[in-house]
Design an enzyme around this catalytic site. Sequence first.
Site, short mmCIF file in Angstrom:
data_model
loop_
_atom_site.label_atom_id
_atom_site.label_comp_id
_atom_site.label_asym_id
_atom_site.label_seq_id
_atom_site.Cartn_x
_atom_site.Cartn_y
_atom_site.Cartn_z
CB VAL A 482 -7.26 -0.91 -14.54
CG1 VAL A 482 -7.98 -1.11 -15.85
CG2 VAL A 482 -7.14 -2.24 -13.79
CG ASP A 483 -4.47 3.44 -10.04
OD1 ASP A 483 -3.82 2.60 -9.39
OD2 ASP A 483 -4.72 4.58 -9.63
CE LYS A 484 -6.35 -0.89 -4.14
NZ LYS A 484 -7.38 -0.19 -3.32
CB THR A 487 -9.66 2.49 -12.21
OG1 THR A 487 -8.91 3.68 -12.44
CG2 THR A 487 -9.99 1.83 -13.53
#
Length: 796
Positions: A482-484, A487
């Site tokens: 996941v991207d921060k 997300t």
Amino acid sequence: MVSTNITATDPVCGMTVNPGEALHSEHKGKSYFFCSAGCQSKFSEDPGGVLTARAEKDAAKKRAVHQEPLSCCSGKHGGSSTKASELKANSDAIYTCPMHPEIEQLGPGDCPICGMDLEPKNVDTADQGDDKHYADMKRRFWVGVALSVPLLVIAMGPMVGLQLVNLVSSSVAGWIQLAMATPVVFWCGWPLLVRGAKSFRTMNLNMFSLIAVGTLAAYLFSLVVVLIPGVIPRAFFENGVPPLYFEAAAVIITLVLLGQVLELRARQQTGGAIRELMKLAPDTAHRIGDSGEEDVPLDSVHKGDRLRVRPGEKVPVDGKVLSGSSSVDESMLTGEPMPVKKMEGDEVTGGTLNQTGALVMEAVGVGGNTVLNRIVQMVAEAQRSRAPIQKLVDLVARYFVPAAIVCSILAFVGWAVLGPEPRLAHAFVAAVAVLIIACPCALGLATPMSVMVGVGRGAKEGVLIKNAEVLEVMEKVDTIVVDKTGTLTQGRPEVTEIETFGDWNEIDVLKLTAAVEAQSEHPLAQAVVRRGKADGLQIVEATEFNSITGGGVRAHVDGHDVLIGKADLLDEQGIADIDAARSSAEAHQSEGATVVFVAIDNKLAAILAITDPIKVSTPAALKTLHELGLRVVMLTGDAERTAKAVATKLGIDEFHAGVSPEDKHDFIRKLKNEGKTVAMCGDGINDAPALAESNVGIAMGTGTGVAIESAGVTLVGGDLRGVAAAANLSRKTMSNIRQNLFFAFIYNALGIPVAAGLLYPIFGVLLSPMIAAAAMSFSSVSVILNALRLRSSVLA
């Protein structure tokens, strides 16, 4: 995972085939490709005739687009009152098979492989009426019931003490049964018989091949008994008279129609998600023109039109707010319960609900280009797609029907040679029972029904699955990357702290910084601009704006040279006293903030702490992912301390900071090389390389402007809970498919030997063709009902 896009057309049946996998023959120096050995054999017998016939059919299809069709319609659509305009629309539309999506043609028809009715490839959002074919099948079924029940009573009554045949002679009773069975077989069952005949003509044998042979055998034998009983061998006689099987033929047709009706009804129910989405759009829009405001149908709205949206009304199409402000409820598309504030310049999505204020908007996406329409088409296409596991089913089905016919012949021969008297009667019953019980309808329904229901269920949760292959791969995913920003977090960072150095004060620093950042589209830059506007500052014009490789920007504002970026960048640019601010920066970073350094006239002036709040739903979503046994890895471009603070707070298994889009791509490739099956969650734009490299790309969106075609899974609400829902959905759908395949294989594995007479030596029981038909229908119903259980599944 994706096969070659090069395709060819089978000249015999018109099916689209993959040249790399299909059978092929040469004719006059040219290669032709075939879906089956049957088509190849037919081509070999008369290549010239086949090619001529194919050319005529193709020419007819092309003419159908330009010619006005006749104002009558075929019986399968019910009645002759269909309007010519409706028929023209039907003939111009592309139809495809729900079981074999590679089959496409202009206008309605049936599949040359499985015999199923074709359905429109693209959903008509203006058509929300009942399925005419479903209504027609129901009518045929109920007529069949009305005639089959009394026929069954007449024929089988003596077995339970109802001696109705004593009221009339056996000859008259035979004629009565003939009169009652004929409309059932040749009107009620006509669509089934036509499909069976086509299957033999193209040699794509399917369930309708067995239905047609079994039913017609029972009917025609009985017809001979009624018309010329003297030609029937005495080996067929039961109790001194030749038997009649009219009731078997009629009941078989009626039970098969029951299965068809239940299947069509289930298909309508699985389309519930699509119909609910289609209902979101209003019927009309308020268009503002030079002559004033007018109400126009939705299909009359064009790009660039100015539209008014009043409080309590639905937004008609996708667009941009020109004036006004309001709160818009987007929950019907995104699942997010909180209304979203909209003001000038903001985007709005068609189908969402305007609440308190009035808006004037410009239409940007209309017709088929709206987010809502694209979602509807995507869900419909996904429901027709085939899971890779279906290839095994297709392979089995290809040989199953011919094998069933061989078993039927062997059963007849076995009973005729070795069976008790009346041998031929027993042989006939066993052969017909084997044909009927062997119908692979449950096998054919097992995968597509689960896919249709599963995809529809996901759509209701805002989880859009691109195709069935994604469902199968998603089940095997063990690592979620996941991207921060956007997300795990809200994706709307805010400046929470401004710490100044030297003679600079907060207001002056913010004024100069906001002027520079106004030239940038970066989310952190926009946070600075929002803070400036919120503090009532006038944003002045910056000149000589320059984006610096390495993470920063530089410009001139009011005679000052302003440099904004990371600490390392300012170090490289020769800014002194950076170390004095590092300890303060680290304190902010340890709390999860991103820190931006500001230098004015080559001296450190301030640091800005920018925080992107974690979404309220993120902790619960991560907990669900961990409960599913998934490992979560966070990749972010943030500093190490910021990334560590967020990862620690959320309990993320692994994190990597300072990662560029290229680094994300390489990291996912590394995970795959280690044997991991990876799903990547990103915004579908900056993360495009990583999304493409992952086994399953998951695009996080908010329903507006998101490219829903860019990834295997699209989460309309942009919420991490959707990832957990997608993982759950894939596991439950694939489990459901395996259950259905088990039911289908076990049914056929046990049913054929029983129908052939396996129980006769033990119990003295020979399975009636009617019981075989009931068992066959029950197997289909069990698969359908099991698939429909997915509609009530809890996903997250």
